[in-house]
Motif scaffolding. Structure first.
Motif, PDB file in Angstrom:
ATOM      1  N   LEU A   1      -2.941  13.094   1.805  1.00 49.44           N
ATOM      2  CA  LEU A   1      -2.881  14.281   2.585  1.00 49.44           C
ATOM      3  C   LEU A   1      -1.754  15.226   1.554  1.00 49.44           C
ATOM      4  CD1 LEU A   1      -2.818  13.542   6.099  1.00 49.44           C
ATOM      5  CD2 LEU A   1      -4.641  14.885   4.939  1.00 49.44           C
ATOM      6  N   ALA A   2      -1.057  14.547   0.766  1.00 45.20           N
ATOM      7  CA  ALA A   2       0.179  15.215  -0.162  1.00 45.20           C
ATOM      8  C   ALA A   2      -0.970  15.855  -1.305  1.00 45.20           C
ATOM      9  CB  ALA A   2       0.834  14.002  -0.735  1.00 45.20           C
TER      10      ALA A   2
ATOM     11  N   SER B   1       0.803  -1.314   0.047  1.00 47.91           N
ATOM     12  CA  SER B   1      -0.256   0.117   0.004  1.00 47.91           C
ATOM     13  C   SER B   1       0.738   1.172   0.059  1.00 47.91           C
ATOM     14  CB  SER B   1      -0.935  -0.219   1.211  1.00 47.91           C
ATOM     15  OG  SER B   1       0.143  -0.223   2.325  1.00 47.91           O
ATOM     16  N   GLY B   2       2.389   1.109   0.182  1.00 51.52           N
ATOM     17  CA  GLY B   2       3.071   2.206   0.146  1.00 51.52           C
ATOM     18  C   GLY B   2       3.222   2.916  -0.972  1.00 51.52           C
ATOM     19  N   GLY B   3       2.984   2.359  -2.280  1.00 56.30           N
ATOM     20  CA  GLY B   3       3.193   2.708  -3.532  1.00 56.30           C
ATOM     21  C   GLY B   3       4.239   1.670  -4.322  1.00 56.30           C
ATOM     22  N   GLU B   4       5.058   2.316  -5.339  1.00 49.85           N
ATOM     23  CA  GLU B   4       5.799   1.372  -6.100  1.00 49.85           C
ATOM     24  C   GLU B   4       7.196   0.945  -5.416  1.00 49.85           C
ATOM     25  OE1 GLU B   4       6.387   2.229 -10.179  1.00 49.85           O
ATOM     26  OE2 GLU B   4       4.417   2.787 -10.460  1.00 49.85           O
ATOM     27  N   ALA B   5       7.410   1.410  -4.233  1.00 48.71           N
ATOM     28  CA  ALA B   5       8.853   1.382  -3.588  1.00 48.71           C
ATOM     29  C   ALA B   5       8.385   1.701  -2.055  1.00 48.71           C
ATOM     30  CB  ALA B   5       9.885   2.228  -4.182  1.00 48.71           C
ATOM     31  N   SER B   6       9.324   1.187  -1.066  1.00 46.69           N
ATOM     32  CA  SER B   6       9.661   1.566   0.176  1.00 46.69           C
ATOM     33  C   SER B   6       8.446   0.802   0.999  1.00 46.69           C
ATOM     34  CB  SER B   6       9.370   2.900   0.485  1.00 46.69           C
ATOM     35  OG  SER B   6      10.385   3.666  -0.299  1.00 46.69           O
ATOM     36  N   ASN B   7       8.032  -0.467   0.313  1.00 44.54           N
ATOM     37  CA  ASN B   7       7.063  -1.304   1.309  1.00 44.54           C
ATOM     38  C   ASN B   7       7.647  -2.430   2.089  1.00 44.54           C
ATOM     39  OD1 ASN B   7       4.357  -0.555  -0.281  1.00 44.54           O
ATOM     40  ND2 ASN B   7       5.554  -1.020  -1.843  1.00 44.54           N
ATOM     41  N   ASN B   8       6.743  -2.895   2.614  1.00 38.74           N
ATOM     42  CA  ASN B   8       7.377  -3.841   3.966  1.00 38.74           C
ATOM     43  C   ASN B   8       6.984  -5.168   3.415  1.00 38.74           C
ATOM     44  OD1 ASN B   8       8.260  -1.937   5.592  1.00 38.74           O
ATOM     45  ND2 ASN B   8       6.062  -1.393   6.371  1.00 38.74           N
ATOM     46  N   VAL B   9       7.811  -6.298   3.767  1.00 37.66           N
ATOM     47  CA  VAL B   9       7.633  -7.634   3.461  1.00 37.66           C
ATOM     48  C   VAL B   9       8.023  -8.361   4.653  1.00 37.66           C
ATOM     49  CG1 VAL B   9       7.707  -7.756   1.002  1.00 37.66           C
ATOM     50  CG2 VAL B   9       9.739  -8.076   2.392  1.00 37.66           C
ATOM     51  N   ARG B  10       7.285  -9.598   4.979  1.00 37.68           N
ATOM     52  CA  ARG B  10       7.655 -10.375   6.026  1.00 37.68           C
ATOM     53  C   ARG B  10       7.225 -11.956   5.699  1.00 37.68           C
ATOM     54  NH1 ARG B  10       5.349  -7.872  11.831  1.00 37.68           N
ATOM     55  NH2 ARG B  10       5.997  -5.590  11.278  1.00 37.68           N
ATOM     56  N   THR B  11       8.268 -12.817   6.227  1.00 31.56           N
ATOM     57  CA  THR B  11       7.878 -14.068   6.028  1.00 31.56           C
ATOM     58  C   THR B  11       8.302 -14.987   6.916  1.00 31.56           C
ATOM     59  OG1 THR B  11       8.093 -15.903   4.201  1.00 31.56           O
ATOM     60  CG2 THR B  11      10.176 -14.656   4.563  1.00 31.56           C
ATOM     61  N   ARG B  12       7.887 -16.194   7.364  1.00 32.60           N
ATOM     62  CA  ARG B  12       8.465 -17.164   8.249  1.00 32.60           C
ATOM     63  C   ARG B  12       8.591 -16.460   9.554  1.00 32.60           C
ATOM     64  NH1 ARG B  12       9.608 -22.720   5.812  1.00 32.60           N
ATOM     65  NH2 ARG B  12       8.081 -22.919   4.238  1.00 32.60           N
ATOM     66  N   GLY B  13       7.694 -15.772  10.197  1.00 33.48           N
ATOM     67  CA  GLY B  13       7.787 -15.343  11.540  1.00 33.48           C
ATOM     68  C   GLY B  13       8.860 -14.254  11.639  1.00 33.48           C
TER      69      GLY B  13
ATOM     70  N   GLY C   1       6.171   8.146  -5.551  1.00 34.81           N
ATOM     71  CA  GLY C   1       5.626   8.714  -4.440  1.00 34.81           C
ATOM     72  C   GLY C   1       5.566   7.623  -3.480  1.00 34.81           C
ATOM     73  N   PHE C   2       5.706   7.975  -2.172  1.00 34.59           N
ATOM     74  CA  PHE C   2       5.457   7.272  -1.107  1.00 34.59           C
ATOM     75  C   PHE C   2       4.153   7.586  -0.286  1.00 34.59           C
ATOM     76  CE2 PHE C   2       7.381   6.247   3.409  1.00 34.59           C
ATOM     77  CZ  PHE C   2       6.999   4.809   3.275  1.00 34.59           C
ATOM     78  N   LEU C   3       3.444   6.504  -0.275  1.00 34.87           N
ATOM     79  CA  LEU C   3       2.222   6.629   0.154  1.00 34.87           C
ATOM     80  C   LEU C   3       1.937   6.462   1.681  1.00 34.87           C
ATOM     81  CD1 LEU C   3       0.066   5.123  -2.952  1.00 34.87           C
ATOM     82  CD2 LEU C   3       0.879   7.557  -2.493  1.00 34.87           C
ATOM     83  N   LEU C   4       1.304   7.086   2.330  1.00 32.58           N
ATOM     84  CA  LEU C   4       1.287   7.123   3.932  1.00 32.58           C
ATOM     85  C   LEU C   4       0.109   6.803   4.496  1.00 32.58           C
ATOM     86  CD1 LEU C   4       4.154   9.256   3.831  1.00 32.58           C
ATOM     87  CD2 LEU C   4       4.468   7.267   5.414  1.00 32.58           C
ATOM     88  N   PRO C   5      -0.168   6.807   5.895  1.00 38.60           N
ATOM     89  CA  PRO C   5      -1.511   6.649   6.374  1.00 38.60           C
ATOM     90  C   PRO C   5      -2.359   7.775   5.975  1.00 38.60           C
ATOM     91  CG  PRO C   5       0.156   5.912   7.828  1.00 38.60           C
ATOM     92  CD  PRO C   5       0.868   6.744   6.636  1.00 38.60           C
ATOM     93  N   VAL C   6      -3.740   7.437   6.095  1.00 37.78           N
ATOM     94  CA  VAL C   6      -4.778   8.661   5.819  1.00 37.78           C
ATOM     95  C   VAL C   6      -5.799   8.779   7.006  1.00 37.78           C
ATOM     96  CG1 VAL C   6      -4.358   8.133   3.461  1.00 37.78           C
ATOM     97  CG2 VAL C   6      -6.274   6.907   4.733  1.00 37.78           C
ATOM     98  N   PRO C   7      -6.370   9.687   7.100  1.00 40.33           N
ATOM     99  CA  PRO C   7      -7.322  10.049   8.282  1.00 40.33           C
ATOM    100  C   PRO C   7      -8.424   8.868   8.096  1.00 40.33           C
ATOM    101  CG  PRO C   7      -7.426  11.949   6.863  1.00 40.33           C
ATOM    102  CD  PRO C   7      -6.319  10.933   6.467  1.00 40.33           C
ATOM    103  N   LEU C   8      -9.019   8.336   9.028  1.00 39.06           N
ATOM    104  CA  LEU C   8     -10.065   7.420   9.000  1.00 39.06           C
ATOM    105  C   LEU C   8     -11.004   7.617  10.330  1.00 39.06           C
ATOM    106  CD1 LEU C   8      -8.321   4.048   7.848  1.00 39.06           C
ATOM    107  CD2 LEU C   8      -9.773   5.424   6.514  1.00 39.06           C
ATOM    108  N   THR C   9     -12.232   7.052  10.164  1.00 39.93           N
ATOM    109  CA  THR C   9     -13.060   6.656  11.435  1.00 39.93           C
ATOM    110  C   THR C   9     -13.825   5.166  11.159  1.00 39.93           C
ATOM    111  OG1 THR C   9     -14.627   7.914  12.587  1.00 39.93           O
ATOM    112  CG2 THR C   9     -15.021   8.039  10.190  1.00 39.93           C
TER     113      THR C   9
END
Length: 832
Positions: free
Chosen positions: A282-283, A89-101, A254-262
């Protein structure tokens, strides 16, 4: 194509496993071909090894699978690999990955390779994720991915796995393709690739891409723009082969970041009034070009740069027979890059505009004689902002305008000797190798905190003190900035890595093979970190410059060395070509990264940063028939002595507070994945995974009202990791296989945004569409639809509100990062 969702090691993953089921134009042929598919990742040896014979979990994605999935980022490729939980969800780069704990973010424990060699020795360097240094295009012909298992024997920093992107090579005849892609978010992209023999064993390849788009979350300007070019030259000779590959990336994303929610009345996430949760950001233009005050003069911030990458890499690979049955394989790469990351980070907590104004009133009236009240003004226009009714929500939020520069120069080389021995009627395929990496980088970080309205493409707000006549007596902010210099870092680090390793694949009987490997690694790094001080720039009439964090000019040296031993033992028993079982135990280690010391001089002096031991066990069944495929894997993963950092932004002081905790994690789970393929015209693939991802220990002490208070979160669910994941993918093949349609349906159970499990991230289901029509042997048309129901699926909360204990827990308005809204892409490919 086999598709699955797995939850290996505490991490959910969406998977599209090419070659494990019917797919594309010739389903039956593809299934049979995968039995004999050769693999090169996660092993070293003189003999070829088929995928079905592997004693570890490996996934392959061929050209057809990549084209059908149509990934637009490296992270989206990882979605196609079982066992990976991906936050794309962060865009084309700077995302997070995890695997196997893996309980850490980024690519700190998962290695991205290109042609068998890591693209960045440490993919988790602070603010320099490995996916910033890689772009997927038509020059990549194949992907192989190993989860856990032997990955950490043949690559550094990879207890979670290795994903190897293998480039196309020139064949015996000239061939090529051009591809044009358009998207409904202003996206235009062109890819090309060409390969041809040059005679006398020489071959040439050339390819790359260029694209431009505003992104699904449009800031009102082009945020993804640029591309890559790659040229390859190869020479095949009687005793071996030489490959030289040069690539250059010049790209902005672009680096996508959290947005305001309710929340709605069912406690499901929804956007606040005036903000679209699946398309908004917000950008915006108001924050694209902003000038900051700094000690050395104005700092020109350009949000339009996003992650600005200029990178050149030269790779040389040699495979050579050296006599007496030995074969030498050497891959070396020099990489130089200049990467700058500019982003708008919504931070702290969402507040009512009236509440923020009231909180600053007393300080403003005291600072500016003659002032009787405080009011809002738009920073760029000077127009009044109504704190009660503006945007239909009356809300404001702080936004950190952050710029980080991380130039890196790196040389990496992997040398190995391989040979096959016959002993007592049994085969030993052995390898011995040496790996070196030498790199240096700088780390410069500067930030100003802005005051923003809550709406799509938000604008900066000034807070002014007014006198009885309504005139401005002073400014709490300046140009919409609450605090100049709210963050500063300056470090320079050099690192040297040396590792030796060995492996043996011992064919005990025609059915039984035992694989073993060992690696000894050492890292040494040195450098310096500049001290910090807070200064007043002395600008009259504003409070924004009163506490600027800057350097002292004094540097604290860094001089560290760490070493660790890794080993693995696995066995594979093959009852027949299509039925086998395997088991493996791996004991490995993740050595500390230089970036753990770069944040402050205090960090440079730390003596409690240690290596992280990792133990992994897995056992699996592989069963393939003409009607169904079934893959079942049970696993357990334990990470020990992990250092967790929590940087919490305080909206009252416009500064970060850092908390540190040490802990261990334990994840036990089972994945069952498979496909039903009764006929060539249709198939249904899917997987159900369950796991128990927990903190085995997590204890720290924090100051609560001046009283040291112990927090113990042992037994809590790992942050942002679901327990259950399900993926079902019905697919049909039409027109004698010329048309392939798939409708992937994914489900993720509830997760938590913090270690305390105080802020939940709701379960969600997402539906996508993949379609491809091979119009002829030369022309193909494809269509990809993402998130067809426009669901608000949250992948993370707001890390700057607290990842140990979320400051957003229970709040009516909060910040989180959802997946992207519905989007469409169409592509036309022409082969020649």
């Amino acid at each position: 194509m086999r598709l699955s969702v797995t939850l290996l090691g505490g991490v959910a993953a969406v998977a599209i496993c090419a070659g494990a089921s019917p797919s594309h134009a010739a389903p039956a042929d593809r299934v049979d071909s995968q039995v004999d598919e050769l693999i090169v990742t996660g092993r070293a040896g003189a003999l070829d090894r088929r995928r079905v014979e592997a004693s570890y979990a490996i996934t392959t994605l061929d050209e057809a699978a990549l084209r059908l999935q149509a990934p637009m980022s490296t992270a989206e490729v990882f979605k196609a690999i079982p066992g990976f939980w991906v936050e794309a969800s962060g865009g084309e780069a700077s995302n997070n990955v995890r695997t196997r704990g893996i309980p850490t973010d980024g690519y700190s424990s998962v290695t991205i390779q290109e042609d068998g060699l890591t693209i960045q020795h440490d993919g988790g360097l602070g603010w320099l994720n490995a996916d910033q240094s890689f772009r997927l295009d038509e020059t990549i012909g194949r992907v192989e991915a190993v989860r856990g298992g032997p990955a950490s024997i043949f690559a550094s920093n990879s207890p979670g796995g290795t994903v190897n992107f293998i480039t196309r090579k020139a064949g015996e005849t000239a061939e090529g393709l051009v591809k044009a892609t358009v998207g409904d978010y202003g996206m235009y992209r062109a890819d090309f690739w060409y390969g041809a023999p040059l005679g006398d064993g020489w071959g040439l390849t050339l390819g790359g891409f260029y694209r431009s788009d505003e992104g699904v979350r449009s800031p009102g300007f082009t945020q993804n723009k640029g591309g890559q070019v790659r040229i390859g030259l190869s020479k095949a000779f009687e005793t071996g082969r030489l490959d030289v590959n040069i690539k250059h990336i010049a790209d902005n994303v672009g680096f996508l970041l959290p947005v305001p929610l309710t929340f709605d009345d069912k406690q499901e996430p929804k956007g606040v009034p005036g903000f679209d949760a699946t398309y908004g950001t917000l950008a915006g233009p108001d924050n694209r070009l902003v000038s900051f005050r700094n000690v050395s003069g104005p700092f020109a911030f350009d949000l339009g740069k996003g992650t600005d990458v200029s990178l050149t890499a030269i790779t040389v690979r040699l495979d050579l027979e050296v006599g007496a049955g030995w074969r030498l394989q050497n891959t070396g790469r020099y990489r130089t890059s200049d990467i700058v990351r500019n982003g708008l980070f919504p931070t702290g907590n969402i507040e009512t505009a009236t509440g923020r104004l009231n909180g600053l009133r007393n300080a403003a009236l005291a600072a500016f004689p003659g002032a009787v009240d405080v009011q809002y003004r738009y920073a760029t226009s000077g127009a009044a902002f109504d704190p009660v009714t503006a945007n239909g929500n009356g809300l404001v939020v702080s936004g950190n305008l952050l710029s980080v520069s991380v130039p890196l120069n790196e040389f990496t080389n992997d040398l190995r000797l391989v040979r096959m021995f016959e002993f007592a009627g049994q085969t030993h395929d052995i390898a011995v190798g040496a790996y070196v990496s030498d790199y240096s980088y700088d780390y410069d970080r500067y930030m100003a905190t802005s005051n923003l309205e809550v709406r799509d493409q938000a604008r900066r707000l000034d807070i002014v003190a007014v006198n009885a006549a309504g005139g401005i007596a002073g400014r709490v902010t300046e140009n919409g900035i609450l605090r100049y210099g709210s963050l500063f870092d300056n470090a320079a680090i050099d690192a040297r890595v040396f590792a030796v390793y060995a492996s043996d694949e011992w064919q005990v009987t025609p059915q039984l093979r035992i694989d073993a490997g060992v690696r000894q690694e050492r890292i040494e790094f040195s450098g310096s970190v500049e001290g910090k001080q807070t200064v007043d720039l002395g600008v009259a009439g504003t409070l924004a410059d009163n506490q600027v964090i800057t350097g002292t000019g004094a540097f604290t040296p860094i001089d560290r060395a760490y070493s660790g031993l890794s080993w693995t033992l696995g066995a594979n028993y093959q009852f027949e070509d299509r039925l086998g079982v395997f088991a493996r135990y791996t004991d490995t280690v993740r050595l500390p990264a230089p970036s753990e010391f770069q944040g402050s001089p205090g960090d440079a002096l730390r003596t409690d940063i240690k290596k992280t031991p990792v133990q992994m066990m897995e056992a699996g069944l592989k069963w393939r028939t003409d009607v169904f495929d079934l893959y079942a894997t049970a696993f357990q993963t334990r990470f020990e002595n992990i250092r967790f950092n929590d940087n919490v932004f305080n909206s009252a002081t416009n500064s970060f507070t850092t908390r540190v905790a040490y802990g261990s994690t334990m994840t036990t789970g089972i994945e069952i994945e498979g496909v039903l393929k009764p006929m060539e015209s249709w198939d249904v693939a899917g997987a159900v995974s369950w796991q128990s991802p927990e903190y085995d220990s997590f204890r720290f002490t924090e100051n609560v009202g001046g009283v040291p208070t112990v927090r113990d979160f042992a037994g809590n669910q790992l942050i942002r990791v679901p327990k259950v994941g399900v993926r079902l993918v019905p697919g049909v093949n039409l027109m004698d296989g010329a048309v392939r349609l798939e409708l992937p349906v994914e489900y993720y159970s509830k997760r938590y945004a913090d270690v305390a499990n105080s802020q939940s991230l709701a379960a969600y289901t997402v539906i996508n569409l993949n379609a491809r029509w091979n119009v002829s042997d030369r022309i193909a048309v494809s269509l990809a639809g993402v998130n067809l129901t426009n669901v608000i699926g949250l992948t993370e909360g707001n890390p700057r509100a607290g990842q140990f204990i979320s400051g957003d827990a229970g709040a009516r308005y909060y910040l989180a990062r959802p997946i992207l809204g519905t989007s469409w892409r169409a592509a036309l490919t022409y082969r020649f």
